[in-house]
Design a protein around this motif. Structure first.
Motif, PDB file in Angstrom:
ATOM      1  N   VAL A  19     -52.637 -52.173 -28.390  1.00 13.25           N
ATOM      2  CA  VAL A  19     -52.454 -52.067 -26.950  1.00 13.25           C
ATOM      3  C   VAL A  19     -52.874 -50.688 -26.451  1.00 13.25           C
ATOM      4  O   VAL A  19     -52.517 -49.669 -27.041  1.00 13.25           O
ATOM      5  N   ASP A  20     -53.641 -50.683 -25.361  1.00 16.00           N
ATOM      6  CA  ASP A  20     -54.018 -49.451 -24.672  1.00 16.00           C
ATOM      7  C   ASP A  20     -53.322 -49.414 -23.319  1.00 16.00           C
ATOM      8  O   ASP A  20     -53.170 -50.453 -22.660  1.00 16.00           O
ATOM      9  N   ASP A  21     -52.916 -48.220 -22.900  1.00 18.57           N
ATOM     10  CA  ASP A  21     -52.239 -48.038 -21.622  1.00 18.57           C
ATOM     11  C   ASP A  21     -53.215 -47.445 -20.611  1.00 18.57           C
ATOM     12  O   ASP A  21     -53.832 -46.410 -20.866  1.00 18.57           O
ATOM     13  N   VAL A  22     -53.342 -48.091 -19.465  1.00 20.22           N
ATOM     14  CA  VAL A  22     -54.282 -47.655 -18.426  1.00 20.22           C
ATOM     15  C   VAL A  22     -53.499 -47.444 -17.130  1.00 20.22           C
ATOM     16  O   VAL A  22     -52.736 -48.318 -16.700  1.00 20.22           O
ATOM     17  N   GLU A  23     -53.719 -46.281 -16.507  1.00 22.10           N
ATOM     18  CA  GLU A  23     -52.992 -45.930 -15.284  1.00 22.10           C
ATOM     19  C   GLU A  23     -53.942 -45.456 -14.187  1.00 22.10           C
ATOM     20  O   GLU A  23     -54.972 -44.845 -14.461  1.00 22.10           O
ATOM     21  N   PHE A  24     -53.539 -45.742 -12.956  1.00 20.32           N
ATOM     22  CA  PHE A  24     -54.243 -45.261 -11.776  1.00 20.32           C
ATOM     23  C   PHE A  24     -53.192 -44.709 -10.817  1.00 20.32           C
ATOM     24  O   PHE A  24     -52.233 -45.409 -10.483  1.00 20.32           O
ATOM     25  N   LEU A  25     -53.377 -43.462 -10.369  1.00 27.21           N
ATOM     26  CA  LEU A  25     -52.394 -42.804  -9.513  1.00 27.21           C
ATOM     27  C   LEU A  25     -53.090 -42.145  -8.332  1.00 27.21           C
ATOM     28  O   LEU A  25     -54.026 -41.351  -8.505  1.00 27.21           O
ATOM     29  N   SER A  26     -52.637 -42.475  -7.122  1.00 24.37           N
ATOM     30  CA  SER A  26     -53.174 -41.845  -5.922  1.00 24.37           C
ATOM     31  C   SER A  26     -52.493 -40.498  -5.717  1.00 24.37           C
ATOM     32  O   SER A  26     -51.263 -40.404  -5.650  1.00 24.37           O
ATOM     33  N   LEU A  27     -53.318 -39.470  -5.621  1.00 28.65           N
ATOM     34  CA  LEU A  27     -52.785 -38.116  -5.470  1.00 28.65           C
ATOM     35  C   LEU A  27     -53.817 -37.271  -4.717  1.00 28.65           C
ATOM     36  O   LEU A  27     -54.958 -37.131  -5.158  1.00 28.65           O
ATOM     37  N   ARG A  28     -53.407 -36.760  -3.553  1.00 34.00           N
ATOM     38  CA  ARG A  28     -54.289 -35.910  -2.737  1.00 34.00           C
ATOM     39  C   ARG A  28     -55.594 -36.629  -2.390  1.00 34.00           C
ATOM     40  O   ARG A  28     -56.696 -36.112  -2.601  1.00 34.00           O
ATOM     41  N   ASP A  29     -55.457 -37.843  -1.887  1.00 31.97           N
ATOM     42  CA  ASP A  29     -56.591 -38.641  -1.372  1.00 31.97           C
ATOM     43  C   ASP A  29     -57.633 -38.981  -2.439  1.00 31.97           C
ATOM     44  O   ASP A  29     -58.819 -39.171  -2.124  1.00 31.97           O
ATOM     45  N   GLU A  30     -57.227 -39.043  -3.666  1.00 39.52           N
ATOM     46  CA  GLU A  30     -58.098 -39.509  -4.740  1.00 39.52           C
ATOM     47  C   GLU A  30     -57.251 -40.168  -5.814  1.00 39.52           C
ATOM     48  O   GLU A  30     -56.022 -40.052  -5.807  1.00 39.52           O
ATOM     49  N   VAL A  31     -57.896 -40.855  -6.733  1.00 34.59           N
ATOM     50  CA  VAL A  31     -57.174 -41.626  -7.743  1.00 34.59           C
ATOM     51  C   VAL A  31     -57.375 -41.000  -9.123  1.00 34.59           C
ATOM     52  O   VAL A  31     -58.501 -40.941  -9.630  1.00 34.59           O
ATOM     53  N   GLN A  32     -56.277 -40.521  -9.685  1.00 40.79           N
ATOM     54  CA  GLN A  32     -56.327 -40.064 -11.068  1.00 40.79           C
ATOM     55  C   GLN A  32     -56.385 -41.286 -11.981  1.00 40.79           C
ATOM     56  O   GLN A  32     -55.730 -42.296 -11.739  1.00 40.79           O
ATOM     57  N   VAL A  33     -57.167 -41.176 -13.042  1.00 45.72           N
ATOM     58  CA  VAL A  33     -57.392 -42.290 -13.958  1.00 45.72           C
ATOM     59  C   VAL A  33     -57.006 -41.867 -15.369  1.00 45.72           C
ATOM     60  O   VAL A  33     -57.261 -40.723 -15.781  1.00 45.72           O
ATOM     61  N   ARG A  34     -56.406 -42.780 -16.102  1.00 46.56           N
ATOM     62  CA  ARG A  34     -56.076 -42.495 -17.509  1.00 46.56           C
ATOM     63  C   ARG A  34     -56.140 -43.790 -18.314  1.00 46.56           C
ATOM     64  O   ARG A  34     -55.555 -44.804 -17.936  1.00 46.56           O
ATOM     65  N   SER A  35     -56.857 -43.752 -19.442  1.00 48.25           N
ATOM     66  CA  SER A  35     -56.933 -44.888 -20.357  1.00 48.25           C
ATOM     67  C   SER A  35     -56.807 -44.351 -21.773  1.00 48.25           C
ATOM     68  O   SER A  35     -57.599 -43.512 -22.203  1.00 48.25           O
ATOM     69  N   SER A  36     -55.797 -44.823 -22.503  1.00 45.55           N
ATOM     70  CA  SER A  36     -55.509 -44.230 -23.815  1.00 45.55           C
ATOM     71  C   SER A  36     -55.015 -45.275 -24.813  1.00 45.55           C
ATOM     72  O   SER A  36     -54.296 -46.211 -24.445  1.00 45.55           O
ATOM     73  N   SER A  37     -55.394 -45.104 -26.062  1.00 46.50           N
ATOM     74  CA  SER A  37     -54.916 -45.968 -27.146  1.00 46.50           C
ATOM     75  C   SER A  37     -53.564 -45.470 -27.636  1.00 46.50           C
ATOM     76  O   SER A  37     -53.305 -44.271 -27.662  1.00 46.50           O
ATOM     77  N   ARG A  38     -52.715 -46.393 -28.048  1.00 46.70           N
ATOM     78  CA  ARG A  38     -51.402 -46.010 -28.569  1.00 46.70           C
ATOM     79  C   ARG A  38     -51.463 -45.607 -30.043  1.00 46.70           C
ATOM     80  O   ARG A  38     -50.792 -44.660 -30.456  1.00 46.70           O
ATOM     81  N   LEU A  39     -52.243 -46.339 -30.815  1.00 50.75           N
ATOM     82  CA  LEU A  39     -52.258 -46.141 -32.257  1.00 50.75           C
ATOM     83  C   LEU A  39     -53.622 -45.666 -32.736  1.00 50.75           C
ATOM     84  O   LEU A  39     -54.641 -45.915 -32.093  1.00 50.75           O
TER      85      LEU A  39
END
Length: 246
Positions: free
Chosen positions: A183-203
């Motif tokens: 399983v990989d965890d993927v996040e999108f966060l709105s901060l200061r009128d833009e979207v921070q992105v993160r995609s990472s493997s757990r293992l």
């Protein structure tokens, strides 16, 4: 008379042998050396470790491309406890910042939290929605784009995906490999009128290009809708390409 005497002697010998054997077994049982506390602790700890390390079957995502490997134990890994927005994170200089979790040292993660100067091998620029679009409208479009993602594209994420959290300014999705259930965890966060992105493997240490391919597959349709969504360029991540043999 001679034969009778021999028969009696043999019977007595067999009986005596049986008595001695029973006596030896009883002695061994009564006088066996008891296990020390250390031995008992080590045996218990070993059994517990094996129980934790042994993969167990997990609930598969409904949109997986096949149920062929449903009976195979999955190695999903533990869900990270520090996902989402945090104001108590430290950057490489030790300063506190607001945003998503940074990547570690392994070449199996990308994020737009740290600057390109601080962490060039894991850096991906924040995504920006079209001008004139509100934050709510942007995240609605982003969520729809993610939900239209095709499991199995580019031979990754065949185990499907699931939207775990969806808010007006935050989206968290889990993606799963088909055979082993990584399983990989993927996040999108709105901060200061833009979207921070993160995609990472757990293992593991490597991801064999999975996180890069996934982000690029999500960024492409957003670009067609007017977003400035830059994916992972292999030319700017040479160490990632080298270690993952891409």
């Amino acid at each position: 008379d001679y034969l009778v005497a021999v028969g009696i002697f043999l019977a007595m010998a067999v009986t005596l042998q049986g008595i001695l054997l029973l006596a030896c077994l009883s002695f061994a049982k009564c006088w066996s050396v008891p296990k020390s506390r250390r031995q008992l602790f080590l045996e218990t700890a070993t059994a517990a470790a094996l129980a934790v390390a042994t993969p167990s079957p997990a609930q598969a995502f409904d949109n997986r491309i096949s149920n062929k490997y449903d009976d195979r134990p999955k190695q999903r890994g533990a869900m990270p406890k520090d996902l989402g927005l945090s104001k108590l994170r430290k950057n490489l200089d030790g300063d506190y910042y607001e945003g998503l979790k940074s990547c570690g040292a392994a070449p199996n993660c990308f994020c737009s939290t740290d600057s390109e100067e601080d962490d060039p091998e894991h850096y991906i620029p924040s995504w920006k929605w079209p001008s004139g679009m509100s934050e709510v409208e942007a995240f609605t479009q982003l969520t729809q784009t993610v939900q239209s993602y095709k499991p199995g594209q580019n031979n990754i994420d065949g185990g499907g995906f699931k939207v775990v959290a969806s808010k007006p300014n935050y989206l968290y999705v889990q993606f799963e490999s088909l055979k082993n259930g990584y399983v990989d965890d993927v996040e999108f966060l709105s901060l200061r009128d833009e979207v921070q992105v993160r995609s990472s493997s757990r293992l593991g240490w490597l991801d064999f290009g999975v996180n890069a391919k996934r982000l690029n597959a999500i960024a492409e349709p957003l670009q067609k809708q007017g977003w400035k969504a830059i994916g992972v360029d292999y030319k700017s991540h040479p160490e990632y390409v080298y270690q993952n043999k891409l």
